[in-house]
Design a protein around this motif. Structure first.
Motif, PDB file in Angstrom:
ATOM      1  N   GLY A 146       0.773  -1.245   0.000  1.00 34.79           N
ATOM      2  CA  GLY A 146       0.000   0.000   0.000  1.00 34.79           C
ATOM      3  C   GLY A 146       0.795   1.280   0.000  1.00 34.79           C
ATOM      4  N   GLN A 147       2.114   1.198  -0.191  1.00 33.13           N
ATOM      5  CA  GLN A 147       2.909   2.425  -0.220  1.00 33.13           C
ATOM      6  C   GLN A 147       2.807   3.106  -1.594  1.00 33.13           C
ATOM      7  N   GLY A 148       3.017   4.434  -1.577  1.00 30.96           N
ATOM      8  CA  GLY A 148       2.936   5.174  -2.825  1.00 30.96           C
ATOM      9  C   GLY A 148       1.519   5.128  -3.375  1.00 30.96           C
ATOM     10  N   GLY A 149       1.419   5.329  -4.655  1.00 29.37           N
ATOM     11  CA  GLY A 149       0.113   5.160  -5.280  1.00 29.37           C
ATOM     12  C   GLY A 149      -0.493   6.410  -5.868  1.00 29.37           C
ATOM     13  N   GLU A 150      -0.726   6.387  -7.144  1.00 29.12           N
ATOM     14  CA  GLU A 150      -1.464   7.417  -7.862  1.00 29.12           C
ATOM     15  C   GLU A 150      -2.367   6.695  -8.848  1.00 29.12           C
ATOM     16  N   ASP A 151      -3.572   7.205  -9.002  1.00 29.88           N
ATOM     17  CA  ASP A 151      -4.516   6.496  -9.846  1.00 29.88           C
ATOM     18  C   ASP A 151      -5.404   7.491 -10.605  1.00 29.88           C
ATOM     19  N   PRO A 152      -5.331   7.516 -11.919  1.00 25.97           N
ATOM     20  CA  PRO A 152      -4.393   6.772 -12.762  1.00 25.97           C
ATOM     21  C   PRO A 152      -3.126   7.578 -13.018  1.00 25.97           C
ATOM     22  N   ILE A 153      -2.118   6.908 -13.561  1.00 22.55           N
ATOM     23  CA  ILE A 153      -0.874   7.574 -13.943  1.00 22.55           C
ATOM     24  C   ILE A 153      -0.804   7.605 -15.471  1.00 22.55           C
ATOM     25  N   LYS A 154      -0.625   8.783 -16.005  1.00 27.14           N
ATOM     26  CA  LYS A 154      -0.505   8.941 -17.461  1.00 27.14           C
ATOM     27  C   LYS A 154       0.949   8.767 -17.865  1.00 27.14           C
ATOM     28  N   LEU A 155       1.200   7.809 -18.744  1.00 31.74           N
ATOM     29  CA  LEU A 155       2.555   7.549 -19.217  1.00 31.74           C
ATOM     30  C   LEU A 155       2.690   7.958 -20.678  1.00 31.74           C
ATOM     31  N   THR A 156       3.652   8.819 -20.930  1.00 33.56           N
ATOM     32  CA  THR A 156       3.959   9.253 -22.297  1.00 33.56           C
ATOM     33  C   THR A 156       5.332   9.904 -22.284  1.00 33.56           C
ATOM     34  N   GLY A 157       6.056   9.753 -23.370  1.00 38.04           N
ATOM     35  CA  GLY A 157       7.370  10.376 -23.441  1.00 38.04           C
ATOM     36  C   GLY A 157       8.303   9.899 -22.336  1.00 38.04           C
ATOM     37  N   SER A 158       8.896  10.848 -21.608  1.00 37.50           N
ATOM     38  CA  SER A 158       9.867  10.511 -20.559  1.00 37.50           C
ATOM     39  C   SER A 158       9.229  10.264 -19.193  1.00 37.50           C
ATOM     40  N   THR A 159       7.913  10.421 -19.075  1.00 36.73           N
ATOM     41  CA  THR A 159       7.237  10.182 -17.797  1.00 36.73           C
ATOM     42  C   THR A 159       7.398   8.717 -17.383  1.00 36.73           C
ATOM     43  N   ALA A 160       7.719   8.499 -16.116  1.00 38.68           N
ATOM     44  CA  ALA A 160       7.952   7.138 -15.632  1.00 38.68           C
ATOM     45  C   ALA A 160       7.101   6.855 -14.400  1.00 38.68           C
ATOM     46  N   ALA A 161       6.766   5.586 -14.254  1.00 41.69           N
ATOM     47  CA  ALA A 161       6.105   5.098 -13.037  1.00 41.69           C
ATOM     48  C   ALA A 161       7.035   4.082 -12.387  1.00 41.69           C
ATOM     49  N   TYR A 162       7.011   4.052 -11.065  1.00 41.51           N
ATOM     50  CA  TYR A 162       7.931   3.188 -10.311  1.00 41.51           C
ATOM     51  C   TYR A 162       7.157   2.285  -9.359  1.00 41.51           C
ATOM     52  N   THR A 163       7.722   1.110  -9.147  1.00 42.32           N
ATOM     53  CA  THR A 163       7.227   0.228  -8.103  1.00 42.32           C
ATOM     54  C   THR A 163       8.430  -0.471  -7.480  1.00 42.32           C
ATOM     55  N   GLY A 164       8.339  -0.724  -6.157  1.00 43.26           N
ATOM     56  CA  GLY A 164       9.436  -1.376  -5.451  1.00 43.26           C
ATOM     57  C   GLY A 164       9.061  -2.800  -5.055  1.00 43.26           C
ATOM     58  N   ILE A 165       9.994  -3.732  -5.260  1.00 40.31           N
ATOM     59  CA  ILE A 165       9.741  -5.146  -4.948  1.00 40.31           C
ATOM     60  C   ILE A 165      10.821  -5.646  -3.990  1.00 40.31           C
ATOM     61  N   SER A 166      10.384  -6.117  -2.831  1.00 40.99           N
ATOM     62  CA  SER A 166      11.302  -6.757  -1.890  1.00 40.99           C
ATOM     63  C   SER A 166      11.107  -8.272  -1.999  1.00 40.99           C
ATOM     64  N   PRO A 167      12.108  -9.020  -2.429  1.00 38.16           N
ATOM     65  CA  PRO A 167      11.924 -10.460  -2.652  1.00 38.16           C
ATOM     66  C   PRO A 167      11.850 -11.282  -1.363  1.00 38.16           C
ATOM     67  N   LYS A 168      12.442 -10.756  -0.277  1.00 40.42           N
ATOM     68  CA  LYS A 168      12.475 -11.543   0.968  1.00 40.42           C
ATOM     69  C   LYS A 168      12.212 -10.634   2.162  1.00 40.42           C
ATOM     70  N   THR A 169      11.234 -11.014   2.967  1.00 42.85           N
ATOM     71  CA  THR A 169      10.878 -10.205   4.145  1.00 42.85           C
ATOM     72  C   THR A 169      11.032 -10.994   5.453  1.00 42.85           C
ATOM     73  N   THR A 170      11.540 -12.193   5.355  1.00 38.23           N
ATOM     74  CA  THR A 170      11.714 -13.024   6.554  1.00 38.23           C
ATOM     75  C   THR A 170      13.166 -12.968   7.040  1.00 38.23           C
ATOM     76  N   ASN A 171      13.353 -13.190   8.341  1.00 44.43           N
ATOM     77  CA  ASN A 171      14.704 -13.194   8.940  1.00 44.43           C
ATOM     78  C   ASN A 171      15.183 -14.610   9.183  1.00 44.43           C
ATOM     79  N   ASN A 172      15.216 -15.386   8.148  1.00 47.44           N
ATOM     80  CA  ASN A 172      15.715 -16.758   8.259  1.00 47.44           C
ATOM     81  C   ASN A 172      16.458 -17.115   6.974  1.00 47.44           C
ATOM     82  N   ASP A 173      16.877 -18.323   6.904  1.00 45.92           N
ATOM     83  CA  ASP A 173      17.647 -18.770   5.746  1.00 45.92           C
ATOM     84  C   ASP A 173      16.786 -19.460   4.694  1.00 45.92           C
ATOM     85  N   SER A 174      15.492 -19.445   4.868  1.00 45.22           N
ATOM     86  CA  SER A 174      14.613 -20.122   3.901  1.00 45.22           C
ATOM     87  C   SER A 174      14.434 -19.250   2.661  1.00 45.22           C
TER      88      SER A 174
END
Length: 223
Positions: A146-174
């Motif tokens: 739920g972080q960030g967020g704009e709705d809708p985002i118009k994309l054209t030319g050099s305009t960019a949209a970003y999203t962040g992905i964390s692959p691991k959120t656990t504190n173990n070796d799994s």
């Protein structure tokens, strides 16, 4: 004798008068017939000319309409269908966008995905959160935070949209290692994009942020 001569003269005069009358009648009839014939011929010529005029008038009119209609239709079609995908007012599809993935060190490490419209495309990210997964198993599906967020985002030319992905959120070796991440613009996206990661990632309970035009808002953290 005189009486016979007088009678004969009277008969000759009567005969001559009859011949004259007959000739006059014949002449009158011939004149009338000629007049009638001339009138009929004149009427026929006028009718024929009128008919020919009508045909001549209708032919250019029809040709003009056909030519104008075809030319106008072609122009409108070309203007609206430009041979590519103009995209104005439409929702973005994954095939409308170019994606890049970069590795970031904040918040224990995450991947920043940047999306831009391809050249000549203008479209809108109508859905706030992308659909992200590592592999096809349910364990590899990233949960939105739920972080960030704009709705809708118009994309054209050099305009960019970003999203962040964390692959691991656990504190173990799994976790399971992946070299690619799959991203779609919705859960029902028929053509999700598979992106190569900068380096293999260990995945365990991944998370993903909403789209934003501000990359600082897309650092994924669990709150």
């Amino acid at each position: 004798m005189r009486s016979r001569l007088a009678a004969r003269s009277t008969r000759l005069i009567l005969a001559a008068a009859a011949v004259t009358a007959l000739a006059a009648t014949t002449t009158a009839c011939s004149a009338d017939d000629g007049a009638n014939t001339g009138s009929g011929a004149a009427s026929s010529s006028v009718a024929s000319a009128g008919s020919g005029g009508s045909d001549n008038a209708s032919t250019p009119k029809s040709g003009s309409n056909d030519s104008g209609s075809n030319s106008s239709g072609s122009t409108i079609k070309t203007a609206s269908g430009d041979g590519g995908k103009s995209g104005y007012g439409q929702s973005c599809g994954t095939n409308d966008l170019d994606f890049t993935v970069t590795s970031k060190s904040q918040a224990g490490g995450y991947y920043l995905v940047t999306a831009k419209a391809k050249p000549g495309i203008t479209c809108y990210l109508d859905i706030n959160t992308p659909s992200v997964s590592f592999g096809s198993d349910a364990d590899g599906v990233a949960s939105p935070v739920g972080q960030g967020g704009e709705d809708p985002i118009k994309l054209t030319g050099s305009t960019a949209a970003y999203t962040g992905i964390s692959p691991k959120t656990t504190n173990n070796d799994s976790g399971v290692e992946f070299e690619n991440v799959i991203i779609g613009l919705s859960e029902e996206d028929p053509n999700p994009a598979e992106l190569k990661l900068p380096e293999p990632a260990t995945v365990d309970k991944p998370i993903v942020t909403n789209w934003s035009t501000n990359s600082a808002e897309t650092i994924p953290v669990i709150v």
